[in-house]
Motif scaffolding. Structure first.
Motif, mmCIF file in Angstrom:
data_model
loop_
_atom_site.group_PDB
_atom_site.id
_atom_site.type_symbol
_atom_site.label_atom_id
_atom_site.label_comp_id
_atom_site.label_asym_id
_atom_site.label_seq_id
_atom_site.Cartn_x
_atom_site.Cartn_y
_atom_site.Cartn_z
ATOM 1 N N VAL A 293 22.817 17.508 64.336
ATOM 2 C CA VAL A 293 23.547 18.018 63.163
ATOM 3 C C VAL A 293 22.560 18.576 62.143
ATOM 4 N N ASP A 294 21.498 17.815 61.855
ATOM 5 C CA ASP A 294 20.482 18.264 60.892
ATOM 6 C C ASP A 294 19.803 19.547 61.349
ATOM 7 N N PHE A 295 19.520 19.641 62.646
ATOM 8 C CA PHE A 295 18.898 20.852 63.191
ATOM 9 C C PHE A 295 19.799 22.069 62.969
ATOM 10 N N GLU B 196 30.806 17.732 63.499
ATOM 11 C CA GLU B 196 30.339 18.488 62.331
ATOM 12 C C GLU B 196 30.394 20.003 62.565
ATOM 13 N N GLY B 197 31.312 20.426 63.422
ATOM 14 C CA GLY B 197 31.513 21.851 63.672
ATOM 15 C C GLY B 197 30.401 22.525 64.458
ATOM 16 N N PHE C 204 30.691 10.969 60.646
ATOM 17 C CA PHE C 204 30.716 12.348 61.146
ATOM 18 C C PHE C 204 32.140 12.888 61.158
ATOM 19 N N LYS C 205 32.260 14.183 60.988
ATOM 20 C CA LYS C 205 33.537 14.856 61.220
ATOM 21 C C LYS C 205 33.568 15.183 62.712
ATOM 22 N N ALA C 206 34.590 14.720 63.408
ATOM 23 C CA ALA C 206 34.688 14.943 64.852
ATOM 24 C C ALA C 206 36.061 15.505 65.189
ATOM 25 N N GLU C 207 36.057 16.525 66.035
ATOM 26 C CA GLU C 207 37.297 17.196 66.423
ATOM 27 C C GLU C 207 37.424 17.172 67.941
ATOM 28 N N ARG C 208 38.582 16.702 68.428
ATOM 29 C CA ARG C 208 38.828 16.725 69.880
ATOM 30 C C ARG C 208 39.195 18.129 70.289
ATOM 31 N N CYS D 261 27.252 21.328 77.101
ATOM 32 C CA CYS D 261 27.325 20.516 75.891
ATOM 33 C C CYS D 261 25.896 20.246 75.410
ATOM 34 N N ASP D 262 25.799 19.696 74.198
ATOM 35 C CA ASP D 262 24.498 19.304 73.659
ATOM 36 C C ASP D 262 24.171 17.856 74.014
#
Length: 195
Positions: free
Chosen positions: A188-190, A103-104, A87-91, A136-137
């Motif tokens: 992410v898929d959703f 994933e944005g 996954f792309k993850a950003e703090r 948050c999710d």
């Protein structure tokens, strides 16, 4: 009538440095330390702006070894786990109501807790979520062992936890979420489907 202080970034920095001198520490003072020297005003301004970690970073100061430091350490740990899973993850900055953006789209809040004995006999982990309505999710709750290593990582969809505080004993209904990182893929898929 007491004159109202017009707080600027420079004034906050200046008052912080004075307080550090009064306290005789070489790091960012804690909320309790500022309050102990009558600086609740400065504590409130720090909390409403960059928070303690943000000001410490700005001034190049370390933080008192605390739950905040522990939280930042495990945010980095979970960020690395996310990247290891592809996954792309950003703090996010300390001003955000969640810790990582995956994933944005998927908002993840990382919580960490050391074990303690409730009433001297029941091993428990307590997570302060702070709010009934999540911002948050996904919550990722990291349960530590007595040596500070993770023993469980619970990946819990936030709509399953509508509590300000989450307490878990050695058996908990939340343990079914252990290592359920596939929930992040589902989120992410959703979000991709509705983009």
């Amino acid at each position: 009538m007491k004159k109202r202080t017009m707080w600027t970034e420079e004034l906050i920095k200046s008052e912080l440095m004075k307080s550090i001198g009064i306290l005789g520490v070489d790091r960012m003072p804690s909320a309790e330390e500022l309050k102990s020297i009558g600086r609740n005003d400065l504590h409130c301004k720090i909390s409403k702006t960059k928070k303690y970690s943000g000001w410490a970073n700005e001034l190049g100061l370390g933080l008192k070894n605390s739950e905040t430091t522990l939280g930042h350490l495990f945010e980095g740990h979970i960020e690395r786990v996310m990247k290891g899973l592809g996954f792309k993850a950003e703090r996010m900055s300390t001003k955000h109501p969640y810790d990582l953006l995956v994933e944005g789209t998927v908002k993840v809040d990382v919580k960490v807790a050391n074990p303690y004995l409730l009433k001297g006999k029941h091993r428990t982990h307590t997570f302060r979520l702070g709010k009934v309505d999540p911002t948050c999710d996904i919550y990722i709750c990291v349960l530590l062992d007595e040596k500070g290593r993770h023993e469980r990582r619970l990946v819990i969809p936030s709509h399953h936890v509508r509590l300000p505080m989450l307490n878990m004993g050695t058996t908990s209904k939340y343990h079914v979420y252990d290592e359920k990182f596939e929930y992040i893929r589902q989120y992410v898929d959703f979000f991709k489907k509705i983009s």
